[in-house]
Design a protein around this motif. Sequence first.
Motif, PDB file in Angstrom:
ATOM      1  N   ASN A 286       0.933  -1.179   0.139  1.00  0.00           N
ATOM      2  CA  ASN A 286      -0.010  -0.058   0.005  1.00  0.00           C
ATOM      3  C   ASN A 286       0.854   1.270   0.094  1.00  0.00           C
ATOM      4  O   ASN A 286       0.359   2.065  -0.507  1.00  0.00           O
ATOM      5  CB  ASN A 286      -0.985   0.067   1.174  1.00  0.00           C
ATOM      6  N   ALA A 287       1.940   1.148   0.755  1.00  0.00           N
ATOM      7  CA  ALA A 287       2.883   2.428   0.645  1.00  0.00           C
ATOM      8  C   ALA A 287       3.361   2.596  -0.745  1.00  0.00           C
ATOM      9  O   ALA A 287       3.428   3.569  -1.223  1.00  0.00           O
ATOM     10  CB  ALA A 287       4.006   2.165   1.603  1.00  0.00           C
ATOM     11  N   ARG A 289       1.694   1.580  -3.513  1.00  0.00           N
ATOM     12  CA  ARG A 289       0.652   2.407  -4.590  1.00  0.00           C
ATOM     13  C   ARG A 289       0.421   3.801  -4.019  1.00  0.00           C
ATOM     14  O   ARG A 289      -0.137   4.518  -4.898  1.00  0.00           O
ATOM     15  CB  ARG A 289      -0.492   1.415  -3.922  1.00  0.00           C
ATOM     16  N   ALA A 290       0.531   4.081  -2.754  1.00  0.00           N
ATOM     17  CA  ALA A 290       0.151   5.521  -2.411  1.00  0.00           C
ATOM     18  C   ALA A 290       1.168   6.406  -2.805  1.00  0.00           C
ATOM     19  O   ALA A 290       0.614   7.575  -3.178  1.00  0.00           O
ATOM     20  CB  ALA A 290       0.103   5.469  -0.743  1.00  0.00           C
ATOM     21  N   ARG A 291       2.385   5.994  -3.046  1.00  0.00           N
ATOM     22  CA  ARG A 291       3.370   7.133  -3.564  1.00  0.00           C
ATOM     23  C   ARG A 291       3.612   7.034  -5.051  1.00  0.00           C
ATOM     24  O   ARG A 291       4.231   7.709  -5.647  1.00  0.00           O
ATOM     25  CB  ARG A 291       4.622   6.947  -2.883  1.00  0.00           C
ATOM     26  N   GLU A 293       2.829   7.843  -8.506  1.00  0.00           N
ATOM     27  CA  GLU A 293       1.856   8.914  -9.268  1.00  0.00           C
ATOM     28  C   GLU A 293       1.898   8.610 -10.514  1.00  0.00           C
ATOM     29  O   GLU A 293       3.075   8.813 -11.256  1.00  0.00           O
ATOM     30  CB  GLU A 293       2.555  10.163  -8.934  1.00  0.00           C
ATOM     31  N   ILE A 378      -3.269   0.757 -10.357  1.00  0.00           N
ATOM     32  CA  ILE A 378      -1.886   1.243 -10.449  1.00  0.00           C
ATOM     33  C   ILE A 378      -0.905   0.444 -10.432  1.00  0.00           C
ATOM     34  O   ILE A 378       0.072   0.407 -11.376  1.00  0.00           O
ATOM     35  CB  ILE A 378      -1.719   2.093  -9.023  1.00  0.00           C
TER      36      ILE A 378
ATOM     37  N   VAL B 118      -3.581   9.571  -1.654  1.00  0.00           N
ATOM     38  CA  VAL B 118      -4.084   8.454  -0.433  1.00  0.00           C
ATOM     39  C   VAL B 118      -3.404   8.884   0.812  1.00  0.00           C
ATOM     40  O   VAL B 118      -2.003   9.299   0.857  1.00  0.00           O
ATOM     41  CB  VAL B 118      -3.155   7.158  -0.979  1.00  0.00           C
ATOM     42  N   ARG B 158      -1.828  13.358   2.381  1.00  0.00           N
ATOM     43  CA  ARG B 158      -0.675  13.483   1.873  1.00  0.00           C
ATOM     44  C   ARG B 158      -0.322  14.959   1.835  1.00  0.00           C
ATOM     45  O   ARG B 158       0.989  15.322   2.142  1.00  0.00           O
ATOM     46  CB  ARG B 158      -0.564  12.903   0.459  1.00  0.00           C
ATOM     47  N   ASP B 187      -3.846  -2.978   7.286  1.00  0.00           N
ATOM     48  CA  ASP B 187      -3.452  -1.881   6.578  1.00  0.00           C
ATOM     49  C   ASP B 187      -4.063  -2.304   5.090  1.00  0.00           C
ATOM     50  O   ASP B 187      -3.807  -3.084   4.186  1.00  0.00           O
ATOM     51  CB  ASP B 187      -1.828  -2.054   6.132  1.00  0.00           C
ATOM     52  N   ARG B 203      -5.531   4.562   3.593  1.00  0.00           N
ATOM     53  CA  ARG B 203      -4.932   3.527   4.144  1.00  0.00           C
ATOM     54  C   ARG B 203      -5.702   3.461   5.517  1.00  0.00           C
ATOM     55  O   ARG B 203      -5.357   4.267   6.311  1.00  0.00           O
ATOM     56  CB  ARG B 203      -3.577   3.664   4.098  1.00  0.00           C
TER      57      ARG B 203
END
Lengths: 483, 483
Positions: A286-287, A289-291, A293, A378, B118, B158, B187, B203
Motif C-alpha cells: 500500500n505504501a 501504491r500510495a506514492r 503517481e 496502479i 492516498v 498526503r 493495512d 490507508r
Amino acid sequence: MGETSMTQAIMSREHPAEPPDNTGGPDLERIAASAAAVDGGLLSMTDFRHWFDERRKAIRMDVRRIPFAELQRWSFQPVTGNLVHDSGRFFAVEGLRARYDGPNPASWSQPIMNQPEVGFLGILVKEFDGVLHCLMQAKAEPGNAEGLQLSPTVQATRSNYTGVHEGSAVRYLEYFTDPGKGRALTDVLLSEHGDWFYRKRNRNMVVEAVGDVPEHEDYCWLTLGQVRRLLGIPDLVNMDTRTVLACLPVGPAGGPSDGAATALTASLSAQAPAAHTLPELLRWFNAIRARSEVTVEPVPLAALDDWVRDADEIRHTSGRHFAIVAVSVEAGNREVTGWTQPLLSPRGTGVVAFLAKRINGVLHVLAHAHPEPGYVDIVELGPTVQCVPDNHAHLPPERQPRFLDEVLAARPEQILYDAVQSEEGGRFYRALSRYMVVETDEDRAVPEDYRWMTVAQLVTLLQHSNYCNIQARSLIACLQSVW
Amino acid sequence: MGETSMTQAIMSREHPAEPPDNTGGPDLERIAASAAAVDGGLLSMTDFRHWFDERRKAIRMDVRRIPFAELQRWSFQPVTGNLVHDSGRFFAVEGLRARYDGPNPASWSQPIMNQPEVGFLGILVKEFDGVLHCLMQAKAEPGNAEGLQLSPTVQATRSNYTGVHEGSAVRYLEYFTDPGKGRALTDVLLSEHGDWFYRKRNRNMVVEAVGDVPEHEDYCWLTLGQVRRLLGIPDLVNMDTRTVLACLPVGPAGGPSDGAATALTASLSAQAPAAHTLPELLRWFNAIRARSEVTVEPVPLAALDDWVRDADEIRHTSGRHFAIVAVSVEAGNREVTGWTQPLLSPRGTGVVAFLAKRINGVLHVLAHAHPEPGYVDIVELGPTVQCVPDNHAHLPPERQPRFLDEVLAARPEQILYDAVQSEEGGRFYRALSRYMVVETDEDRAVPEDYRWMTVAQLVTLLQHSNYCNIQARSLIACLQSVW
C-alpha cells in the motif's frame, strides 16, 4: 478408450458433490487430493496424449499474416486512427500516454488494446471416483505458435457470449452463468497484461458441476495433478488455464521429500513461518501504491510519437517493443469458421522468472511491486524478472532489467522450473516467454520495491482483484507443477 | 488521574509485543481480549468522560459560513469553473458526468470532490497489563455538528504530511510510515463516499507500537471494547475511527447469551454456517460488476446541467442532493491555526441501515451491491438502505428507496442499533445520518442485487480494497458495539 464409452464409464462412477460450506475446508482437501492424483485419473497420461494427438489432427486452423487493407469489418477510424471493429465490440487498438512521477519517473506513449468487457475463464470440475477432475479443452487460437493448446472449459469474452460475432453458443457457458448448474469454488476478477491491455480483466472461475455434464470430443477430464504435470511441457497449457489454476486455494500438500520440494511444500502452507507477516506485506504494498503517481490518458492511435503505421504493421520506430499486425484465420471447429483480426506481436521471446530462496526452510519467491499503465489499480505484484531482453540489448549493463543476468546465468541445479510458455493466442501473435523459477542462496539487499513472499501468501492475495499480475500467476501455476 | 501520572503508570506496566506471525492467530486472540475489556482498561469510562469534557473546553474551533469571495487561496478556475487550492493540492471541486447502462439505466452530472491522494487513517495500539489499547484522539473538524469527536491516532492526507499546508508535523505519523516503529496488524486501502468523492481512498491501518509512546494531552488509551461502547453515543466516534475499527479481523467473541446477541456472536465467526459460501457470494458480486456498464467522465464544474452557483453556494436547481459551501475556521490546537475551505453540505439527514435476519441461528445482514460514480472499481457492497429521504420525498411510493419504509417503521424490539453518526467533518458540513440495524424475521424474495451475508464474511472481504463501502463499514463497526 473411445470418447463415448469413456464418458459413459464416467457417468456411472460419479459421486455426489459435497454440501456447501462457509470456510472452504472440505474443498481444500478435495483440491489437494486432485492435485496429488496423477496416475489414478479417468485417463492415464498416455490416454491423454493419444486424445490430444487426435484432436491436433482434427482441429484445423490456418492463419496467415495479411496487410491491414485485407481486414474485414475492422478499420482505422478517420480522425483518431484507432483500429476498431464495425460492431464497436470485441476490442480496439487505441493510443495511450503514460507518465510515472515519483522515484522512477518515466513518460511515453504507445498503442494499447482496449477491451472494456469482463469475460469468463472457467474450469468446470466434477468428482469421479471421489477425485475432482477438470474439464479441459483442446483449442486453437490464431496467435498460437504451435496450434493446439490445453485450454479451460470456457474462455469467452462478453462479445462471444452475447453473440456479437454471430457464431454458435459458447459450450458449457451455462455452468458459469447459472448458479443452479454448478457451485463456485473460486471466482476472481483478475487483470491481464497491463503493458498491452487497457484495464482488461476476466473472471477466473472454478465451478463444480451439479448433475451430468454432456460430453464433447474436444474436451477431456483430467485431475488437477495431471494438468499441473502438463505444465512441464513447453507451450501446451495455455495462459488462461494457468491463471485459473493459480487461483485454486492451496490445500494440504503431500509430495516428495528432497530439499527444494520440502521447502516448496512448506511454502504452500498458510501456517509456514514467513519472512514477513501478511499485514506487513500489505503495508509495504500500500505504501508503494500510495506514492506511485501514475497518470494514464487515452490518446488517438494516430497521434503517438515514435510509432509508425505501414501497410502491414504498426511499429515503434526503434523496431523494439511490439507491433500491431493483422491475420486471416480459417478454422474448422470454431463458433465462426473464418475471420480476420488484429493481433499484438511482441518483438523477441520474454523472460518471466521468480528468484526463489529458502528462508527458515520455507521457499520464498521475490515479488516485484510495479505499475503498468493498463492496471485498474496502479500497481500489482509481478515476478522478479519480467521483460523481453531484446528490448534492452542496446542499453549498458547498469541499465539492464534487475536480476535478469542472474536468472539467465543460473546453474542447472538452481533451476526449479524452466519452460517456454505462451501468452493468450486470441490477442497475441506468437508471444512466447521463458518461464523460470531459479533458486538462490545468496544473501543480498532487496530493493525497496521487491519482497520475499511465500507461495501461500501470494495465493491468498490472488483470491482478490488487483494484487497479482498475469505473469506472476502463470509462474505460480508452473511452480506448483514441479513436485 | 492526571495525564502525566497516567502515562507514567502505563509505561511501567507495559508488556512486550508478541513475536510476528504469519496467520494472525495470536493477534486475533489479543484483539478479542481487548474487545471484551470495557471495565479493565487504563481508564474507566468515567475517567474517559472527564478527560473528554476537559478536551472539549480546551479545544476551540470557531467555524462560520462565508461567501466564496472570502475564500483565501481557493478560487474558481477561469474556464472550467473548478474550485481549486492555489497549491494545486488538497482537493478540488470539479464536475463529473455519469451514465449507467444495463438493467438500471441512469445519467446525470454533479459536482464531485477530487482528491487524488492516498492518506492515512491510523490507530496506534499497545499492550498495557496484557490488553491491547487504542490511542484515540480528541479532534475537532470544521464540518462537525458538535465540535469535538473521538478520532484515530492519525488522520492525514498526503498534503498534510508532506507539509503543503505549512503547518506543524502530524503527531505519531512516524509509527505508520516507519516499519521499525510499529508492526502492522492491518493495512487496507479503502474507498470513501463514491457519490461525493472521485476515487478517494485512505490507508486504514492499525499498528502496534514498538517501544515507548510519548504522551499528549489530546490523546488517550482506550480498550477496543471501550471505543466500541462509545459507538452507542450519537456523533461521538468519528467516521475515520469507525472505518478503521471495521477492518480489525474478528477474533473469537465471548459475550452475552440472549437471542439476538448469540446470533450476532455467531455471525462474527468464520466457521458459522452462512446462507451462501464466500465463493458463491463473490460469484454473485463479480457477475454484477461484469454487467455494470458505468461510464464516468470528468467535466468542468461550470458546465454542469441543473447546478447553479451563487455567492454562497453551488446547489442543484431542485434544492435537493447537496451544496458546496465555504467556511472560515479559527482553531487553537491545529497544525494551522486559521484557514478557509470549501465543504460539501448534504441536504437533510441520511438513513444508513442494515436489515438483519437470523438464518440457522446466525445473524445475517442484507448487503446491497451497487455502483457509485467515484468508486475505483465500479461496484461496492453497501448497507440495505443508504439514502437521504428528503431527496426522494417528491417521488411516489413505488419509487422510494427500497426497504426504507420498512426500516423506518421498525418496532423497538426489532432495533439492534440506532444512533445518529456523522461523516468526515474535514470535507462534509454537518453530514449526519441515522445509522440503524433492524432485525426482521420476515421471509421475502431478495432482489437480485442484494444478498444475506454474515458479518464475518463482510469483514473478510473488507480486508481488501474495493469490496465494502464506507457506510457499510461504519455500520459494521456500530454493530460490533452492541453486545
